[in-house]
Write an enzyme that holds these catalytic residues in place. Structure first.
Site, PDB file in Angstrom:
ATOM      1  N   GLU A 167       0.684  -1.226   0.084  1.00 32.73           N
ATOM      2  CA  GLU A 167       0.038   0.219   0.069  1.00 32.73           C
ATOM      3  C   GLU A 167       0.883   1.103   0.260  1.00 32.73           C
ATOM      4  OE1 GLU A 167      -2.760   1.494  -0.832  1.00 32.73           O
ATOM      5  OE2 GLU A 167      -4.063   0.874   0.619  1.00 32.73           O
TER       6      GLU A 167
ATOM      7  N   PHE B 269      -1.331  16.763   4.214  1.00 34.18           N
ATOM      8  CA  PHE B 269      -1.685  16.163   2.789  1.00 34.18           C
ATOM      9  C   PHE B 269      -0.362  15.911   2.020  1.00 34.18           C
ATOM     10  CE2 PHE B 269      -5.289  14.996   0.319  1.00 34.18           C
ATOM     11  CZ  PHE B 269      -4.705  15.054  -0.871  1.00 34.18           C
TER      12      PHE B 269
ATOM     13  N   ARG C 254       1.443  12.501  -8.993  1.00 36.21           N
ATOM     14  CA  ARG C 254       1.790  11.167  -8.819  1.00 36.21           C
ATOM     15  C   ARG C 254       3.420  10.869  -9.357  1.00 36.21           C
ATOM     16  NH1 ARG C 254      -2.204   7.834  -7.562  1.00 36.21           N
ATOM     17  NH2 ARG C 254      -4.340   8.031  -8.371  1.00 36.21           N
TER      18      ARG C 254
END
Length: 179
Positions: free
Chosen positions: A96, A151, A164
């Site tokens: 993950e 964040f 990304r």
């Protein structure tokens, strides 16, 4: 993209060192077990690609796509792709990108346990324990970094499908996601 970042939290060099370290640990753990390494799409792709090359024992690759975010908040769980392999009696390692609220990992673990794997472990690159919600009982077996409740984007992590491809983990400027 770089101008949208408040600060770099984890550098590219630190990331690669941690991936090598995790690969060594997982190589020892899975010696002789031929695990199925399950990546949780999409955010895990960069970490997955780097880590799988550091695991020096035979293993099988598989992916699940679980979408649980809308903007900055964890929302309704959507399963977009199930495993393509039978995991009954197999050693399964879930990779993950970030262990945040824990909802998606809890759902994933509960779902995969129903398929009777020999073992089921979790390796997360980032762990943000301050965000865990009540009722989440799963814990990561292997963790790259524990991070504060900020964040973050980069190294596969996104905000609305952007960032990304940054080679580091950066804290996104608040004005970028609070518009």
């Amino acid at each position: 993209m770089h101008n949208d970042i408040e600060r770099v939290l984890i550098t590219e060099e630190e990331i690669q060192a941690k991936v090598r370290e995790l690969g060594e640990v997982l190589t020892r753990e899975y010696e002789g077990k031929n695990p199925i390494v399950v990546g949780v799409l999409k955010g895990v792709v960069v970490f997955y690609a780097d880590l799988i090359r550091q695991i020096k024992v035979p293993c099988q690759m598989d992916f699940m796509w679980i979408s649980s975010y809308a903007g900055t908040e964890s929302g309704k769980m959507l399963v977009r792709q199930k495993l393509s392999n039978n995991i009954e009696g197999r050693h399964v390692l879930i990779l993950e990108d970030i262990f945040d609220t824990g909802r998606s990992l809890q759902f994933l673990v509960d779902t995969l346990k129903e398929q009777n794997p020999a073992s089921l472990k979790i390796c997360t690159f980032l762990d943000k324990p301050e965000r865990r919600v009540p009722g989440v009982t799963v814990k990561a077996d292997y963790t790259g970094y524990v991070i504060p409740n900020e964040f973050v984007v980069g190294y596969g992590l996104d905000f609305n499908e952007k960032y990304r491809n940054l080679p580091y983990i950066g804290v996104l400027k608040e004005e970028m996601y609070s518009k």
